[in-house]
Scaffold this motif. Structure first.
Motif, PDB file in Angstrom:
ATOM      1  N   ARG A  58       1.019  -1.503  -0.389  1.00 24.66           N
ATOM      2  CA  ARG A  58      -0.079  -0.354  -0.007  1.00 24.66           C
ATOM      3  C   ARG A  58       1.215   1.486  -0.018  1.00 24.66           C
ATOM      4  NH1 ARG A  58      -5.180  -2.060  -1.318  1.00 24.66           N
ATOM      5  NH2 ARG A  58      -5.551   0.139  -0.927  1.00 24.66           N
ATOM      6  N   SER A  60       0.779   3.692   2.180  1.00 25.19           N
ATOM      7  CA  SER A  60       1.204   3.725   3.346  1.00 25.19           C
ATOM      8  C   SER A  60       1.740   2.952   4.235  1.00 25.19           C
ATOM      9  CB  SER A  60       0.169   4.592   4.552  1.00 25.19           C
ATOM     10  OG  SER A  60       0.215   4.473   5.443  1.00 25.19           O
ATOM     11  N   ARG A  61       2.819   2.962   4.943  1.00 29.14           N
ATOM     12  CA  ARG A  61       3.073   1.423   5.751  1.00 29.14           C
ATOM     13  C   ARG A  61       2.164   1.285   6.591  1.00 29.14           C
ATOM     14  NH1 ARG A  61       7.968   3.796   3.412  1.00 29.14           N
ATOM     15  NH2 ARG A  61       9.765   2.704   2.817  1.00 29.14           N
ATOM     16  N   ASP A  62       1.950   2.294   7.214  1.00 30.99           N
ATOM     17  CA  ASP A  62       0.185   1.680   8.303  1.00 30.99           C
ATOM     18  C   ASP A  62      -0.334   0.794   7.581  1.00 30.99           C
ATOM     19  OD1 ASP A  62       2.225   3.295   9.795  1.00 30.99           O
ATOM     20  OD2 ASP A  62       1.252   4.728   9.091  1.00 30.99           O
ATOM     21  N   LEU A  63      -0.473   0.577   6.297  1.00 31.70           N
ATOM     22  CA  LEU A  63      -2.001  -0.276   5.827  1.00 31.70           C
ATOM     23  C   LEU A  63      -1.373  -1.195   5.445  1.00 31.70           C
ATOM     24  CD1 LEU A  63      -3.460   2.380   3.288  1.00 31.70           C
ATOM     25  CD2 LEU A  63      -4.306   1.971   5.769  1.00 31.70           C
ATOM     26  N   PRO A  64      -1.888  -2.604   5.400  1.00 30.26           N
ATOM     27  CA  PRO A  64      -1.632  -3.678   5.257  1.00 30.26           C
ATOM     28  C   PRO A  64      -1.608  -4.173   3.922  1.00 30.26           C
ATOM     29  CG  PRO A  64      -3.438  -4.279   5.991  1.00 30.26           C
ATOM     30  CD  PRO A  64      -3.263  -2.472   6.518  1.00 30.26           C
ATOM     31  N   ARG A  79       3.397   1.321  -4.220  1.00 30.20           N
ATOM     32  CA  ARG A  79       4.866   1.908  -3.128  1.00 30.20           C
ATOM     33  C   ARG A  79       5.905   1.279  -4.098  1.00 30.20           C
ATOM     34  NH1 ARG A  79       6.462  -0.511   2.383  1.00 30.20           N
ATOM     35  NH2 ARG A  79       4.500  -1.403   2.408  1.00 30.20           N
TER      36      ARG A  79
END
Length: 187
Positions: A58, A60-64, A79
Motif C-alpha cells: 500500500r 502507506s506503510r501503516d496499511l497492510p 509503493r
C-alpha cells in the motif's frame, strides 16, 4: 555466472513455464508474462507462479499489504522501492527470484561481466514468512540445471589460481578458454 548474450536463451529456457518474468507495462505498472521474447534488463524480477500471490504494498506503510489480483493482466504499484525501474515487493518476497545480468565486461578485452541469481529463501521464516516448499524445490532444481549445463571456473578466468566458484555457460567459457579474462574484482 559468466554468460554472454549468446548464452541468455539457454538460461531463459531453464526458467520453464513455472517462472514468469515481471515486465514493465508503463509507469509504475507491471505484469507477469511467460512470453520469453521480452528483452531482459540488468535486473529482472522472476515470479515462481506456484509460490502463490504477489504482494501489493500500500502507499502507506501503516496499511497492510494486499495481493496483486491478476498478475497476468497487470497492476499499478502503489509503493515503489528505491529503484523505480524494478517492481517492489518489500524487503524480500519468497516467491520472487532476481536475475542480475551482466553480459559485457567492465574493462576492454574482458569476456563478460558477472551475472547472478538471488533469492531471499527462508530468511524471514523466523517471523512467520517461510519460503513455500515448492519454491525451495524449484530453486534447488534451477541450481542443479545450471550446474549440469555449465562449467565451474575460478573468478577471473582460467589463468587465475583461485578455487573454481563461478558457473560459466558455453559461449562465455569458450571466451575464457582462449584467455579473454573477466575483470570483476576478486573477493
Amino acid at each position: 555466472m559468466y554468460l554472454l548474450q549468446k548464452d541468455v536463451p539457454t538460461l531463459i529456457e531453464l526458467l520453464g513455464e513455472d517462472i514468469a518474468l515481471i515486465v514493465s507495462d508503463g509507469e509504475r505498472r507491471w505484469r507477469a508474462t511467460l512470453d520469453r521474447s521480452h528483452s531482459l534488463d540488468r535486473r529482472n524480477a522472476l515470479w515462481h507462479v506456484a509460490s502463490g500471490p504477489l504482494p501489493l504494498l500500500r502507499n502507506s506503510r501503516d496499511l497492510p499489504a494486499s495481493e496483486v489480483t491478476n498478475p497476468w493482466a497487470g497492476w499499478t504499484e502503489e509503493r515503489t522501492g528505491a529503484d523505480a525501474t524494478t517492481p517492489y515487493f518489500g524487503p524480500g518476497h519468497p516467491g520472487v527470484f532476481w536475475l542480475n545480468l551482466s553480459v559485457r565486461g567492465r574493462e576492454p578485452g574482458s569476456a563478460c561481466g558477472l551475472s547472478s541469481f538471488e533469492w531471499i529463501g527462508n530468511r524471514y521464516s523466523m517471523i512467520g514468512s517461510p519460503a513455500p516448499a515448492v519454491t525451495l524445490k524449484r530453486w534447488e532444481r534451477l541450481r542443479r540445471q545450471i550446474a549440469k549445463i555449465s562449467r565451474r571456473v575460478p573468478r577471473g578466468g582460467q589463468g587465475v589460481s583461485a578455487p573454481a566458484e563461478i558457473w560459466a555457460f558455453s559461449a562465455a567459457y569458450a571466451q575464457l578458454e582462449i584467455g579473454r579474462a573477466d575483470f570483476n574484482p576478486h573477493p
